[in-house]
Design a protein around this motif. Structure first.
Motif, PDB file in Angstrom:
ATOM      1  N   ASN A 173      -4.803   6.808  -1.627  1.00  0.00           N
ATOM      2  CA  ASN A 173      -4.023   6.575  -2.844  1.00  0.00           C
ATOM      3  C   ASN A 173      -3.187   5.327  -2.610  1.00  0.00           C
ATOM      4  OD1 ASN A 173      -2.044   6.603  -4.923  1.00  0.00           O
ATOM      5  ND2 ASN A 173      -2.389   8.801  -5.209  1.00  0.00           N
ATOM      6  N   ARG A 174      -3.647   4.237  -3.219  1.00  0.00           N
ATOM      7  CA  ARG A 174      -2.977   2.948  -3.027  1.00  0.00           C
ATOM      8  C   ARG A 174      -2.320   2.526  -4.339  1.00  0.00           C
ATOM      9  NH1 ARG A 174      -7.007  -1.450  -1.440  1.00  0.00           N
ATOM     10  NH2 ARG A 174      -7.209  -0.220   0.492  1.00  0.00           N
ATOM     11  N   ASN A 175      -1.005   2.640  -4.348  1.00  0.00           N
ATOM     12  CA  ASN A 175      -0.226   2.283  -5.542  1.00  0.00           C
ATOM     13  C   ASN A 175      -0.704   3.029  -6.777  1.00  0.00           C
ATOM     14  OD1 ASN A 175       1.236   0.348  -4.005  1.00  0.00           O
ATOM     15  ND2 ASN A 175      -0.375  -1.182  -4.369  1.00  0.00           N
ATOM     16  N   GLY A 176      -0.991   4.318  -6.595  1.00  0.00           N
ATOM     17  CA  GLY A 176      -1.404   5.154  -7.704  1.00  0.00           C
ATOM     18  C   GLY A 176      -2.883   5.078  -8.034  1.00  0.00           C
ATOM     19  N   GLU A 177      -3.631   4.227  -7.343  1.00  0.00           N
ATOM     20  CA  GLU A 177      -5.070   4.106  -7.587  1.00  0.00           C
ATOM     21  C   GLU A 177      -5.835   4.727  -6.435  1.00  0.00           C
ATOM     22  OE1 GLU A 177      -8.502   0.643  -8.309  1.00  0.00           O
ATOM     23  OE2 GLU A 177      -6.443   0.098  -7.762  1.00  0.00           O
ATOM     24  N   ASN A 178      -6.864   5.491  -6.747  1.00  0.00           N
ATOM     25  CA  ASN A 178      -7.687   6.125  -5.726  1.00  0.00           C
ATOM     26  C   ASN A 178      -8.760   5.140  -5.255  1.00  0.00           C
ATOM     27  OD1 ASN A 178      -8.518   8.420  -4.157  1.00  0.00           O
ATOM     28  ND2 ASN A 178     -10.309   8.540  -5.499  1.00  0.00           N
TER      29      ASN A 178
END
Length: 230
Positions: free
Chosen positions: A138-143
């Motif tokens: 989970n990178r800055n809310g993106e999977n």
């Protein structure tokens, strides 16, 4: 006078050197010679045994110790190849390479969905092993699906069977759950953001012990080979 000849004979008998009697000095010298020969023989045996142990240890080490290969764009690359989602005759869902010429002639039921499956390829390299590790981050809310892979060859192979000296070279490819996670070979497949990095270290499966932050941070030490939604 009559006894003179007898005395003379006795004297001559006493004057003969008895061969098996060796003076003490000669006995000591002979003992030292034999001791020196034994020491030399023992040292030779110890040296031969030591060299044999060292050689055997090196061979065992060289055949098991792997050297990571540096990234080479001419030999290591990623390709997208069309596959179709299929249920085989055993009822298991699989992805098979798409070939319209023999579609449906092997007892399998195709869903009609064609997926461009990511495959990691190598060519012109002999006698290598592959290790890889992947997980969803989970990178800055993106999977994001982050995948690390690398090739290695043993020290023995590098010394004696280097691909540049070999009469032939191998090629191959791999894909699977390392890249797609739970989406692999599933009717529920949904495209996701995937990043594939080449990381030249041994035993990449050990990365499973890292935290997500540590795992994602390894991209700074890696070579980005492919990224995109797939």
């Amino acid at each position: 006078m009559e006894k003179t000849d007898l005395y003379k004979a006795i004297y001559e008998e006493m004057s003969i050197v008895i061969l098996h009697e060796i003076p003490p000095e000669d006995k000591n010298i002979d003992f030292l010679k034999r001791l020196k020969e034994k020491i030399i023989h023992k040292n030779i045996m110890v040296t031969v045994l030591t060299c044999t142990i060292i050689l055997c240890s090196f061979i065992i080490f060289a055949k098991h110790y792997e050297l990571p290969l540096p990234f080479d764009t001419n030999r290591m690359f990623v390709e997208l190849r069309p596959h179709v989602v299929t249920t085989n005759k055993d009822g298991r869902i699989v992805w098979k390479s798409f070939d319209p010429s023999n579609d449906g002639d092997d007892g399998q039921n195709d869903s009609g969905d064609v997926i461009n499956v990511i495959e990691m390829h190598y060519r012109g390299i002999s006698r290598i092993s592959e290790s890889s590790s992947g997980r969803n981050i989970n990178r800055n809310g993106e999977n994001v699906r982050v995948v690390y892979y690398g090739y290695a060859k043993t020290l023995w192979t590098s010394l004696f069977f280097d691909s540049d000296l070999a009469d032939y070279s191998e090629s191959g490819s791999s894909t699977g759950s390392i890249i797609y996670g739970d989406n692999y070979q599933s009717y529920d497949y949904k495209p996701q953001m995937i990043e594939i990095y080449y990381l030249p270290i041994r035993n990449l499966y050990k990365l499973d012990d890292l935290t997500d932050e540590e795992f994602d941070g390894l991209k700074e030490k890696s070579t980005l080979v492919w990224s995109g939604v797939n």
